[in-house]
Motif scaffolding. Structure first.
Motif, PDB file in Angstrom:
ATOM      1  N   ASP A 183      89.393  55.343  21.013  1.00 30.83           N
ATOM      2  CA  ASP A 183      88.383  56.366  20.741  1.00 30.83           C
ATOM      3  C   ASP A 183      87.257  55.866  19.843  1.00 30.83           C
ATOM      4  N   LYS A 184      87.265  54.585  19.506  1.00 32.72           N
ATOM      5  CA  LYS A 184      86.162  53.969  18.738  1.00 32.72           C
ATOM      6  C   LYS A 184      85.095  53.380  19.672  1.00 32.72           C
ATOM      7  N   THR A 185      85.327  53.473  20.981  1.00 30.05           N
ATOM      8  CA  THR A 185      84.388  52.911  21.957  1.00 30.05           C
ATOM      9  C   THR A 185      83.057  53.656  21.923  1.00 30.05           C
ATOM     10  N   ILE A 186      81.984  52.867  21.904  1.00 30.05           N
ATOM     11  CA  ILE A 186      80.626  53.395  22.015  1.00 30.05           C
ATOM     12  C   ILE A 186      80.105  52.921  23.368  1.00 30.05           C
ATOM     13  N   GLY A 239      82.037  61.780  21.188  1.00 31.46           N
ATOM     14  CA  GLY A 239      80.834  62.598  21.045  1.00 31.46           C
ATOM     15  C   GLY A 239      79.555  61.822  21.270  1.00 31.46           C
ATOM     16  N   SER A 240      78.522  62.171  20.524  1.00 34.95           N
ATOM     17  CA  SER A 240      77.219  61.522  20.680  1.00 34.95           C
ATOM     18  C   SER A 240      76.403  61.674  19.401  1.00 34.95           C
ATOM     19  N   GLY A 289      72.729  58.411  22.006  1.00 35.63           N
ATOM     20  CA  GLY A 289      73.791  57.457  22.263  1.00 35.63           C
ATOM     21  C   GLY A 289      75.117  58.175  22.371  1.00 35.63           C
ATOM     22  N   TYR A 290      76.029  57.619  23.159  1.00 31.10           N
ATOM     23  CA  TYR A 290      77.291  58.288  23.467  1.00 31.10           C
ATOM     24  C   TYR A 290      78.485  57.439  23.054  1.00 31.10           C
ATOM     25  N   HIS A 345      69.002  62.824  14.002  1.00 30.27           N
ATOM     26  CA  HIS A 345      68.724  64.239  13.757  1.00 30.27           C
ATOM     27  C   HIS A 345      69.973  65.112  13.834  1.00 30.27           C
ATOM     28  N   ASP A 346      71.115  64.514  14.126  1.00 27.46           N
ATOM     29  CA  ASP A 346      72.327  65.336  14.260  1.00 27.46           C
ATOM     30  C   ASP A 346      73.231  65.258  13.032  1.00 27.46           C
TER      31      ASP A 346
END
Length: 192
Positions: free
Chosen positions: A177-180, A47-48, A42-43, A82-83
């Motif tokens: 910058d909180k946008t997903i 970042g992601s 997901g982005y 996993h990140d």
């Protein structure tokens, strides 16, 4: 009388021969869920995140060597990141399972059913299907490649179609910058 008996024997033999040479259509090959993987990514603006989710069950359907169908169920409760590590990992996983995202308590599984499969090259197919997430079913298209007893597919899913609204610029203004981003990727590696 001998001619009638001979004709009857020939008719029966010919009938059995044609039945014996008929191939079985639509062979359903069960996916080995413990050997198969579904990776998500997901982005967001900053970042992601990526991780995996487990297949609960699934099968590909073949007519001879040609893929003609498939159906898969994913265990939404198995979603992991996993990140990240520690508290951040747990916080993200719990948030993704909450009603803000996939509402796993009320919708423990998601499902994909192939509705149309078209060969697009050697071992390659264009698939149209119905994807169900959070009880909502929408059409999806993707490519799949089949080699021996393995298959690989990559698809983009638009979460906004399934009322997964949290942090989505499609539903909320001024997120900055909180946008997903609405689209997330799935990479599926199947063993059957």
């Amino acid at each position: 009388m001998k001619k009638s008996a001979l004709s009857l024997v020939l008719a029966v033999f010919t009938g059995f021969s044609s039945i014996a040479s008929t191939t079985i259509d639509n062979e359903k090959k069960q996916v080995k869920t413990s050997e198969s993987t579904v990776t998500w990514k997901g982005y967001k603006v900053t970042g992601s995140h990526y991780g995996t989710i487990d297949l609960k069950e699934g099968a590909l359907i073949f007519d001879g060597n040609q893929l003609i169908g498939g159906e898969f169920t994913v265990d939404m409760g198995s979603l992991v990141s996993h990140d990240l590590e520690g508290k951040s990992k747990g916080k993200l996983e719990n948030h993704l399972k909450s009603d803000d995202f996939f509402g796993v308590a009320a919708h423990p599984t998601s499902k994909l059913v192939f509705t149309k499969v078209k060969a697009s090259g050697k071992n390659s197919y264009e698939v149209k299907g119905d994807l169900t997430i959070k009880g909502k079913t929408k059409p999806i298209s993707f490519d799949i490649s089949v080699y021996g007893s393995k298959a690989t597919a990559t698809m983009k899913v638009d979460r906004s179609l399934y009322e997964v609204k949290y942090g989505s610029g499609s539903f909320f203004d001024n997120l900055g910058d909180k946008t997903i981003y609405d689209e997330f990727d799935l990479v599926v590696d199947l063993v059957f």
